[in-house]
Design a protein around this motif. Structure first.
Motif, PDB file in Angstrom:
ATOM      1  N   ASP A  34     -22.548 -18.221 -20.883  1.00  0.00           N
ATOM      2  CA  ASP A  34     -22.962 -18.028 -19.495  1.00  0.00           C
ATOM      3  C   ASP A  34     -24.370 -18.562 -19.277  1.00  0.00           C
ATOM      4  O   ASP A  34     -24.660 -19.703 -19.621  1.00  0.00           O
ATOM      5  CB  ASP A  34     -22.841 -16.547 -19.115  1.00  0.00           C
ATOM      6  N   CYS A  75     -24.916 -11.820 -18.339  1.00  0.00           N
ATOM      7  CA  CYS A  75     -24.418 -12.809 -17.381  1.00  0.00           C
ATOM      8  C   CYS A  75     -25.418 -13.942 -17.194  1.00  0.00           C
ATOM      9  O   CYS A  75     -25.257 -15.018 -17.721  1.00  0.00           O
ATOM     10  CB  CYS A  75     -24.093 -12.124 -16.057  1.00  0.00           C
ATOM     11  N   GLU A 121     -24.927  -7.312 -16.843  1.00  0.00           N
ATOM     12  CA  GLU A 121     -24.240  -7.121 -15.575  1.00  0.00           C
ATOM     13  C   GLU A 121     -23.258  -5.945 -15.695  1.00  0.00           C
ATOM     14  O   GLU A 121     -22.047  -6.093 -15.600  1.00  0.00           O
ATOM     15  CB  GLU A 121     -23.505  -8.402 -15.172  1.00  0.00           C
ATOM     16  N   GLU A 157     -27.923  -9.655 -12.388  1.00  0.00           N
ATOM     17  CA  GLU A 157     -27.367 -11.007 -12.440  1.00  0.00           C
ATOM     18  C   GLU A 157     -28.445 -11.975 -12.922  1.00  0.00           C
ATOM     19  O   GLU A 157     -28.441 -12.394 -14.063  1.00  0.00           O
ATOM     20  CB  GLU A 157     -26.824 -11.430 -11.084  1.00  0.00           C
ATOM     21  N   THR A 160     -31.637 -10.198  -8.860  1.00  0.00           N
ATOM     22  CA  THR A 160     -30.439 -10.056  -8.051  1.00  0.00           C
ATOM     23  C   THR A 160     -29.475  -9.081  -8.710  1.00  0.00           C
ATOM     24  O   THR A 160     -29.452  -8.946  -9.938  1.00  0.00           O
ATOM     25  CB  THR A 160     -29.728 -11.404  -7.832  1.00  0.00           C
ATOM     26  N   ASP A 205     -25.393  -8.081  -8.810  1.00  0.00           N
ATOM     27  CA  ASP A 205     -24.026  -8.448  -8.463  1.00  0.00           C
ATOM     28  C   ASP A 205     -23.133  -7.224  -8.646  1.00  0.00           C
ATOM     29  O   ASP A 205     -22.411  -7.104  -9.642  1.00  0.00           O
ATOM     30  CB  ASP A 205     -23.555  -9.607  -9.341  1.00  0.00           C
ATOM     31  N   LYS A 218     -22.112 -10.251  -3.941  1.00  0.00           N
ATOM     32  CA  LYS A 218     -22.188 -11.352  -4.913  1.00  0.00           C
ATOM     33  C   LYS A 218     -23.544 -12.037  -4.938  1.00  0.00           C
ATOM     34  O   LYS A 218     -23.653 -13.272  -4.859  1.00  0.00           O
ATOM     35  CB  LYS A 218     -21.099 -12.378  -4.629  1.00  0.00           C
ATOM     36  N   GLU A 243     -26.170 -13.679  -6.870  1.00  0.00           N
ATOM     37  CA  GLU A 243     -26.059 -14.278  -8.200  1.00  0.00           C
ATOM     38  C   GLU A 243     -27.289 -15.107  -8.564  1.00  0.00           C
ATOM     39  O   GLU A 243     -28.306 -14.581  -8.925  1.00  0.00           O
ATOM     40  CB  GLU A 243     -24.757 -15.083  -8.287  1.00  0.00           C
ATOM     41  N   SER A 286     -26.026 -15.867  -2.590  1.00  0.00           N
ATOM     42  CA  SER A 286     -24.862 -15.006  -2.424  1.00  0.00           C
ATOM     43  C   SER A 286     -23.643 -15.906  -2.545  1.00  0.00           C
ATOM     44  O   SER A 286     -23.437 -16.798  -1.717  1.00  0.00           O
ATOM     45  CB  SER A 286     -24.879 -14.303  -1.065  1.00  0.00           C
ATOM     46  N   SER A 287     -22.851 -15.708  -3.593  1.00  0.00           N
ATOM     47  CA  SER A 287     -21.765 -16.651  -3.874  1.00  0.00           C
ATOM     48  C   SER A 287     -20.702 -16.667  -2.792  1.00  0.00           C
ATOM     49  O   SER A 287     -20.139 -17.714  -2.491  1.00  0.00           O
ATOM     50  CB  SER A 287     -21.113 -16.322  -5.219  1.00  0.00           C
ATOM     51  N   ASP A 332     -22.853 -20.497  -7.912  1.00  0.00           N
ATOM     52  CA  ASP A 332     -23.197 -19.459  -8.885  1.00  0.00           C
ATOM     53  C   ASP A 332     -24.554 -19.796  -9.480  1.00  0.00           C
ATOM     54  O   ASP A 332     -25.559 -19.768  -8.787  1.00  0.00           O
ATOM     55  CB  ASP A 332     -22.089 -19.367  -9.939  1.00  0.00           C
ATOM     56  N   ASN A 333     -24.600 -20.139 -10.770  1.00  0.00           N
ATOM     57  CA  ASN A 333     -25.872 -20.519 -11.381  1.00  0.00           C
ATOM     58  C   ASN A 333     -26.433 -21.754 -10.681  1.00  0.00           C
ATOM     59  O   ASN A 333     -25.690 -22.651 -10.287  1.00  0.00           O
ATOM     60  CB  ASN A 333     -25.692 -20.819 -12.864  1.00  0.00           C
TER      61      ASN A 333
END
Length: 475
Positions: free
Chosen positions: A105, A174, A189, A231, A245, A247, A331, A333, A346-347, A393-394
């Motif tokens: 990850d 994560c 996470e 996250e 953040t 998640d 979400k 992230e 925010s995913s 995401d990332n």
């Protein structure tokens, strides 16, 4: 698998905010449609120039050309780029400590001596993980937990010189973030307590990891930074304040935090000295997903002390923040620092899961000096889940001044590039099918990061756990 190269074509606490109106949209909505070089259509909206504040000039065109199918079926890249597989789950660690763990990850790269690079990699392992991080004396927090980090040492040509456990006995590692003093903050996470899932200790913490010398940091939870479903984090290099953040998987969703360290900067140990944890409140905005217009600006952001950072009785997001409440988002992230601002992702948000409104991904910018929050990018609308353009995401700043985003949605999985002009292109596409020929699936990308000299992009495929080094005409 071998690593053979394969061709493919101490700062003061911020002052209180000044009175200001609640929120007001200040920018015109702008839609950008760009080809990815893979016959894809992507829709993004937003003031992309804000994403690259303080960076070098971003690319002036829409990417590096079409993706070339990889004959080895691992990673499609544009012509002129090459990848090397650095590590795969199940291979032996070079340290002899066991096997390379599963679920690659978050990740970061740090400069070492003599041109070497230390790559620190998270393993988002639960108790059910296929291959856990091996326990190592002095580097293990909770022997019942299977998560943690491994560290790779690379030479200037990305040859793997060493690979070892950097921290073990943590859970669901994560994402995280690098510090200005070249350590990695790895985030759990989960909120599982001792006695849950067989754990011997409480989880939900941030841990500091020195990839070059893991024993210097050990396995010590930074408890003052809070116990919640972490996250990612980003550190303000001027003040040492850490933004975090959350998640959270169910309502009420996660919060955006800042940690004010008692010893803001100064290297390993500064974060262990404790500090104050606060959560972001935007007046009259209980849910960030309800903001649907890029450029929407909130000029009166407040920071509220967290009543119980250790969440001894109640998860933080459920604690009493007073009659004004607190601001949530689904979400939360990716998180990174750019220029004089922190950006967080925010995913997605889904009203049928409890969010105030739906979206396919947001990027927010917070300016600490002005206490201002702005929605700068919205992902979507989703045109085809087989194509890029949903669930960011990332996220990281690229060596060429642009942005790299790991996609975590349905269908094909990509690393997406975004230029200053808002052009979006596919930089990489995963080809490892973890489904069936009839119903293919591809593992998400994670941990995208660049070498200190900008010559290499490192990225993980989450499953099967694979770490790639991508080189080519970065410019």
């Amino acid at each position: 698998m071998s690593s053979e190269t394969r061709n493919t074509a101490n700062a003061p606490r911020p002052t209180a905010s000044e009175p200001a109106p609640g929120s007001r949209p200040t920018a015109t909505r702008r839609q950008v449609l760009a080809g990815s070089g893979a016959a894809a259509a992507i829709a993004f909206t937003g003031a992309f120039s804000e994403l690259f504040a303080g960076t070098a000039a971003a690319r002036g065109h829409g990417g590096y050309g079409p993706l070339v199918p990889d004959p080895d079926g691992l990673l499609d890249l544009p012509k002129g780029f090459r990848y090397r597989v650095l590590s795969r789950e199940g291979d032996p660690l070079r340290s002899g400590e066991g096997e390379v763990p599963s679920n690659h990850d978050g990740m970061a790269a740090f400069a070492g001596r003599h041109g070497r690079v230390h790559l620190v990699r998270n393993h988002e392992n639960r108790v059910t993980a296929k291959i856990g991080v091996p326990t190592v004396e002095g580097l293990t927090y909770d022997p019942a937990a299977k998560g943690g980090c491994t560290s790779l040492e690379l030479d200037g040509r990305n040859k793997v010189l060493g690979e070892r456990v950097a921290i073990a006995g943590t859970a669901v590692n994560c994402a995280g973030g690098p510090t200005p003093w070249r350590t990695w903050l790895t985030c759990e996470e989960t909120e599982d307590r001792a006695g849950t899932n067989g754990y011997a200790k409480d989880h939900g913490f941030v841990f500091e990891v020195d990839g070059a010398d893991p024993r210097r940091t050990g396995a010590v939870p930074l408890t003052a930074m809070g116990r919640f479903q972490h996250e990612a984090v980003a550190v303000d290099p001027g003040s040492g304040i850490v933004y975090e953040t959350e998640d959270a998987f169910d309502r009420p969703f996660g919060l955006f935090y800042r940690f004010l360290p008692a010893r803001p900067l100064g290297g390993t140990g500064s974060l262990r000295a404790g500090g104050a944890l606060e959560a972001m409140r935007v007046p009259d905005l209980p849910d960030l997903s309800s903001v649907q217009e890029t450029g929407a600006r909130f000029d009166r952001v407040e920071w509220v002390p967290v009543p119980d950072p250790l969440a001894a009785g109640t998860p933080i997001r459920l604690q009493d923040f007073g009659p004004k409440g607190i601001t949530h988002a689904q979400k939360l992230e990716g998180c990174y620092w750019g220029g004089s601002s922190v950006y967080f992702v925010s995913s997605f948000a889904r009203s049928d899961e409890g969010s105030a409104a739906d979206h396919y991904g947001q990027v927010w910018r917070y300016e600490p000096q002005k206490r201002r929050l702005t929605l700068v990018v919205i992902f979507g609308p989703d045109t085809d889940i087989q194509l890029p353009g949903e669930s960011p995401d990332n996220i990281c700043l690229a060596a060429d001044g642009g942005l790299m985003v790991c996609e975590d949605g349905g269908g094909a999985q990509h690393v997406l590039g975004v230029t200053r002009r808002g052009e979006v292109y596919a930089m990489a596409r995963g080809r490892q099918n973890i489904g069936t020929p009839e119903e293919p699936e591809w593992g998400e990308f994670a941990g995208v990061t660049f070498s200190p000299d900008g010559s290499t992009m490192y990225v993980n495929c989450y499953t099967p756990g694979t770490t790639f080094a991508v080189t080519g005409p970065w410019c």
